[in-house]
Design a protein around this motif. Structure first.
Motif, PDB file in Angstrom:
ATOM      1  N   LEU A 160       7.876  -9.699  -6.405  1.00 51.44           N
ATOM      2  CA  LEU A 160       6.546  -9.956  -5.855  1.00 51.44           C
ATOM      3  C   LEU A 160       5.991 -11.274  -6.375  1.00 51.44           C
ATOM      4  CD1 LEU A 160       4.782  -6.459  -6.131  1.00 51.44           C
ATOM      5  CD2 LEU A 160       5.506  -7.608  -4.030  1.00 51.44           C
ATOM      6  N   SER A 161       5.371 -12.032  -5.485  1.00 50.16           N
ATOM      7  CA  SER A 161       4.731 -13.289  -5.880  1.00 50.16           C
ATOM      8  C   SER A 161       3.416 -12.994  -6.607  1.00 50.16           C
ATOM      9  CB  SER A 161       4.449 -14.134  -4.640  1.00 50.16           C
ATOM     10  OG  SER A 161       3.455 -13.507  -3.842  1.00 50.16           O
ATOM     11  N   TRP A 162       2.841 -14.031  -7.209  1.00 52.71           N
ATOM     12  CA  TRP A 162       1.556 -13.880  -7.892  1.00 52.71           C
ATOM     13  C   TRP A 162       0.496 -13.360  -6.913  1.00 52.71           C
ATOM     14  CZ3 TRP A 162      -3.185 -16.228  -6.971  1.00 52.71           C
ATOM     15  CH2 TRP A 162      -4.150 -16.052  -7.965  1.00 52.71           C
ATOM     16  N   LEU A 163       0.484 -13.902  -5.705  1.00 52.80           N
ATOM     17  CA  LEU A 163      -0.492 -13.478  -4.705  1.00 52.80           C
ATOM     18  C   LEU A 163      -0.300 -12.017  -4.327  1.00 52.80           C
ATOM     19  CD1 LEU A 163      -2.796 -14.410  -2.828  1.00 52.80           C
ATOM     20  CD2 LEU A 163      -1.059 -14.993  -1.128  1.00 52.80           C
ATOM     21  N   GLN A 164       0.961 -11.624  -4.163  1.00 52.80           N
ATOM     22  CA  GLN A 164       1.249 -10.232  -3.807  1.00 52.80           C
ATOM     23  C   GLN A 164       0.901  -9.281  -4.944  1.00 52.80           C
ATOM     24  OE1 GLN A 164       5.352 -10.994  -2.843  1.00 52.80           O
ATOM     25  NE2 GLN A 164       4.967 -10.978  -0.637  1.00 52.80           N
ATOM     26  N   ARG A 165       1.103  -9.721  -6.178  1.00 49.30           N
ATOM     27  CA  ARG A 165       0.737  -8.872  -7.327  1.00 49.30           C
ATOM     28  C   ARG A 165      -0.774  -8.659  -7.378  1.00 49.30           C
ATOM     29  NH1 ARG A 165       5.100  -7.931 -10.411  1.00 49.30           N
ATOM     30  NH2 ARG A 165       6.818  -9.407 -10.163  1.00 49.30           N
ATOM     31  N   ASN A 166      -1.526  -9.697  -7.067  1.00 48.70           N
ATOM     32  CA  ASN A 166      -2.982  -9.555  -7.015  1.00 48.70           C
ATOM     33  C   ASN A 166      -3.402  -8.632  -5.878  1.00 48.70           C
ATOM     34  OD1 ASN A 166      -3.904 -11.059  -9.209  1.00 48.70           O
ATOM     35  ND2 ASN A 166      -3.611 -12.980  -8.118  1.00 48.70           N
ATOM     36  N   MET A 167      -2.662  -8.697  -4.768  1.00 43.54           N
ATOM     37  CA  MET A 167      -2.925  -7.801  -3.650  1.00 43.54           C
ATOM     38  C   MET A 167      -2.657  -6.355  -4.072  1.00 43.54           C
ATOM     39  SD  MET A 167      -1.203  -7.850   0.164  1.00 43.54           S
ATOM     40  CE  MET A 167      -1.456  -9.608   0.381  1.00 43.54           C
ATOM     41  N   ALA A 168      -1.554  -6.138  -4.793  1.00 50.16           N
ATOM     42  CA  ALA A 168      -1.207  -4.804  -5.273  1.00 50.16           C
ATOM     43  C   ALA A 168      -2.272  -4.279  -6.233  1.00 50.16           C
ATOM     44  CB  ALA A 168       0.152  -4.827  -5.962  1.00 50.16           C
ATOM     45  N   ALA A 169      -2.812  -5.171  -7.054  1.00 46.31           N
ATOM     46  CA  ALA A 169      -3.845  -4.769  -8.025  1.00 46.31           C
ATOM     47  C   ALA A 169      -5.109  -4.284  -7.326  1.00 46.31           C
ATOM     48  CB  ALA A 169      -4.163  -5.932  -8.951  1.00 46.31           C
ATOM     49  N   ALA A 170      -5.315  -4.740  -6.081  1.00 47.64           N
ATOM     50  CA  ALA A 170      -6.481  -4.290  -5.317  1.00 47.64           C
ATOM     51  C   ALA A 170      -6.324  -2.850  -4.839  1.00 47.64           C
ATOM     52  CB  ALA A 170      -6.697  -5.212  -4.116  1.00 47.64           C
ATOM     53  N   GLU A 195       0.826  -1.207   0.000  1.00 48.29           N
ATOM     54  CA  GLU A 195       0.000   0.000   0.000  1.00 48.29           C
ATOM     55  C   GLU A 195       0.868   1.269   0.000  1.00 48.29           C
ATOM     56  OE1 GLU A 195      -3.509   2.000   2.789  1.00 48.29           O
ATOM     57  OE2 GLU A 195      -2.797  -0.028   3.191  1.00 48.29           O
ATOM     58  N   ASN A 196       2.015   1.204   0.706  1.00 43.44           N
ATOM     59  CA  ASN A 196       2.915   2.362   0.814  1.00 43.44           C
ATOM     60  C   ASN A 196       3.879   2.491  -0.360  1.00 43.44           C
ATOM     61  OD1 ASN A 196       1.848   2.962   3.316  1.00 43.44           O
ATOM     62  ND2 ASN A 196       3.521   2.049   4.480  1.00 43.44           N
ATOM     63  N   SER A 197       3.904   1.496  -1.242  1.00 42.55           N
ATOM     64  CA  SER A 197       5.020   1.358  -2.182  1.00 42.55           C
ATOM     65  C   SER A 197       5.254   2.573  -3.082  1.00 42.55           C
ATOM     66  CB  SER A 197       4.844   0.104  -3.035  1.00 42.55           C
ATOM     67  OG  SER A 197       3.621   0.148  -3.751  1.00 42.55           O
ATOM     68  N   PHE A 198       4.196   3.123  -3.672  1.00 43.59           N
ATOM     69  CA  PHE A 198       4.393   4.269  -4.565  1.00 43.59           C
ATOM     70  C   PHE A 198       4.894   5.492  -3.797  1.00 43.59           C
ATOM     71  CE2 PHE A 198       1.480   2.225  -7.764  1.00 43.59           C
ATOM     72  CZ  PHE A 198       2.409   2.191  -8.795  1.00 43.59           C
ATOM     73  N   LEU A 199       4.359   5.686  -2.592  1.00 43.61           N
ATOM     74  CA  LEU A 199       4.772   6.832  -1.786  1.00 43.61           C
ATOM     75  C   LEU A 199       6.233   6.699  -1.361  1.00 43.61           C
ATOM     76  CD1 LEU A 199       3.853   9.478  -0.555  1.00 43.61           C
ATOM     77  CD2 LEU A 199       2.981   8.209   1.421  1.00 43.61           C
ATOM     78  N   VAL A 200       6.650   5.492  -1.017  1.00 40.05           N
ATOM     79  CA  VAL A 200       8.052   5.243  -0.674  1.00 40.05           C
ATOM     80  C   VAL A 200       8.948   5.634  -1.845  1.00 40.05           C
ATOM     81  CG1 VAL A 200       9.751   3.414  -0.233  1.00 40.05           C
ATOM     82  CG2 VAL A 200       7.597   3.428   1.023  1.00 40.05           C
TER      83      VAL A 200
END
Length: 240
Positions: A151-161, A115-120
Motif C-alpha cells: 500500500l502507498s502512503w496515500l492508500q494507508r491514510n485512506m485505510a486509516a479513515a 474497505e473490504n480488506s478485513f472481511l476478505v
C-alpha cells in the motif's frame, strides 16, 4: 435460505459430473447444469459455490470484453453470497466469498477494496482453518498480504479513515503463503509464480525473483489472469 431437503435433493452424481466438466475446462456446460438444478428448485451451498466457481472461470476466459467479465464476476459474487447464507460453515463458500469480494472491490476502486480488506481476509482464514492445504486459499492470502504490504502512503491514510487499526502485513508473510501454495500444488497458477517473483523482488532477492518471473513467462495456461501475470513478469524481469 436453503433447507436440508433442498440440499439433499442434488445428487452427488450431479456434483461429480459438474466437477468433471470444470476439470475439463468446460465451465459453460458446468454453469448450465448448475443453473438447471437451481431452476428445478434444487438449491444448496454445494450448488452455489460451484456456480460461483464456473462464473469466475468464464470471466477469466473472456478475451477482451471487460463488461462481460464484470457481469460474470458479479454473478459469481451473488452465488457465493447465497451459498454462504445457506451454509455459513461451508469452507468452499468462504473461499469463494473471499475471492469474489476482492474481485468486485477491484471493479469498484481502491477505496472499496480497502474497505473490504478485513472481511476478505476473514473469509480466507475461515476457509484455511477447514482446509489448510488448499493452494488457491493459500495463494489468495499471499496476495492479500502482498497487496497490504505494498500500500502507498496515500492508500494507508485512506485505510486509516476506515479502521482504527488499518490492515498490516509484510512481503515476508506474503512469500510464506505463496510458497506454501506452490508446494501444495506446483505450477498450478501463473499468478502465484508471478507473485512469488514480486515478493522476492521487493525483498531485493533478485536471482530468486528472476527465476520465478521466468517460470511465469513459461507457464502454459492462457486465461486473462495468466496473460496479465506474464505481461507483468516480463516487465519486471528487465529490472532484475
Amino acid at each position: 435460505p436453503c433447507t436440508a431437503t433442498m440440499a439433499e435433493s442434488t445428487s452427488s452424481d450431479i456434483l461429480t459430473a459438474v466437477d468433471e466438466l470444470h476439470s475439463a475446462g468446460k465451465e459453460k456446460e458446468a454453469r448450465d447444469q448448475l443453473k438447471a438444478e437451481l431452476a428445478a428448485g434444487r438449491e444448496s451451498a454445494e450448488i452455489y459455490w460451484r456456480l460461483a466457481r464456473e462464473c469466475r472461470g468464464l470471466a477469466n476466459r473472456c478475451p477482451d470484453s471487460e463488461e462481460q467479465r464484470k457481469a460474470l464476476i458479479y454473478e459469481a459474487f451473488e452465488s457465493a453470497k447465497k451459498g454462504l447464507a445457506a451454509e455459513p460453515d461451508n469452507w468452499s463458500c468462504h473461499k469463494w466469498m473471499g475471492i469474489l469480494l476482492d474481485l468486485t472491490g477491484r471493479f469498484e476502486g481502491t477505496k472499496k477494496r480497502i474497505e473490504n480488506s478485513f472481511l476478505v481476509k476473514e473469509h480466507f482464514t475461515k476457509a484455511l482453518d477447514k482446509k489448510p492445504d488448499d493452494a488457491v486459499v493459500l495463494h489468495c492470502l499471499g496476495v492479500w498480504c502482498y497487496e497490504v504490504a505494498n500500500l502507498s502512503w496515500l492508500q494507508r491514510n485512506m485505510a486509516a479513515a476506515f479502521f482504527a487499526k488499518p490492515p498490516t502485513s509484510t512481503y515476508e508473510e506474503a512469500l510464506e503463503y505463496l510458497l506454501r501454495a506452490e508446494k501444495a500444488s506446483p505450477n498450478f497458477y501463473a499468478s502465484n509464480l508471478n507473485y512469488i517473483g514480486k515478493a522476492y523482488y521487493q525483498l531485493k532477492k533478485l536471482p530468486e525473483a528472476k527465476e520465478f518471473f521466468q517460470k511465469t513467462i513459461n507457464h502454459e495456461a492462457d486465461g486473462h489472469d495468466d496473460r496479465e501475470a506474464k505481461k507483468e513478469a516480463a516487465s519486471l524481469m528487465k529490472k532484475c
